[in-house]
Design an enzyme around this catalytic site. Structure first.
Site: not given
Length: 245
Positions: A81, A83, A120, A184
């Site tokens: 958490g 970010w 997900d 990323k």
């Protein structure tokens, strides 16, 4: 982020609990020692961030100015958490007026002003749930998602790049005009089709490796700035690749 839930790990052992060295492999012992001595880990603890990853986002923002003025932010792969903590502060998000939506299949302790979905992101219902949670077009889509590593570099790269691609298409679907996308990725090349898609939809695309990203790590970040809007001209010529820093 593909990390264990806060307050514990997959072995059920509490964080901070001492472990007898005799029970650890040499590689595990080296990891723990490096983690304890990591200056970014120490800074995160002092400044109240849940993970050292906070400084990756802050360093990228210091150079590229992507957070200023953001009213809504979506955080993909949010746990634990850090970010989301930054996003909530930047947007002045509160529980009464939430402006940050976060998602991860791992547990995440509540953060004031952040609507967290434990599911997900690849679940077909996830994108729509995030749209409803944020209540409007986000100015930034962040993704720190990475597939669990297998130890096989090419396989890990392919799996994480798939998450990056899915996140990028989601960003193009939901971002407000002028918004930004940060995700990323792993060193080893970003797929040309993905780069071309981002170049068609954003005004600038760069690869970034912040100083807080460990030197030996293969992670990098793909930053797409200035979303052109969903009516971007089809005649825009895609560039051959993203600039690197």
């Amino acid at each position: 982020m593909t990390k264990s839930p806060i307050g514990g790990n997959r072995s059920g052992r509490k964080l901070g609990q001492k472990v007898k060295k005799g029970k650890l492999k040499a590689s595990s012992r080296r990891w723990i020692e490096r983690h304890i001595n990591d200056p970014y880990v120490q800074r995160a603890q002092l400044e109240g961030y849940r993970a050292r990853a906070a400084f990756k986002l802050l360093e990228i923002d210091e150079k590229h100015k992507i957070l200023a003025g953001a009213k809504r932010i979506i955080d993909l792969g949010a746990a634990p958490g850090s970010w989301s903590q930054i996003a909530a502060k930047v947007t002045n998000s509160t529980d009464a007026d939430p402006r940050v939506a976060a998602i991860d299949f791992l547990e995440m302790d509540p953060i004031p002003g952040v609507r967290f979905l434990q599911m997900d992101f690849l679940d077909p219902e996830a994108p729509e749930n995030l749209k409803q949670a944020i209540g409007g077009a986000p100015d930034i889509v962040l993704s720190d998602m990475a597939a669990p590593t297998t130890g096989h570099r090419q396989t890990d790269h392919i799996r994480t790049m798939h998450l990056c691609e899915v996140a990028a298409h989601f960003a193009v679907e939901v971002l407000a005009e002028g918004g930004h996308f940060l995700a990323k990725t792993f060193q080893g090349g970003t797929e040309r089709d993905l780069l071309n898609m981002l170049k068609q939809n954003f005004r600038q695309v760069v690869h970034v490796k912040p100083a807080s990203s460990r030197a030996e790590s293969v992670e990098m970040f793909l930053l797409a700035k200035g979303f052109k809007g969903r009516h971007a001209l089809e005649s825009d010529e895609p560039a051959e690749g993203a600039a690197e820093e």
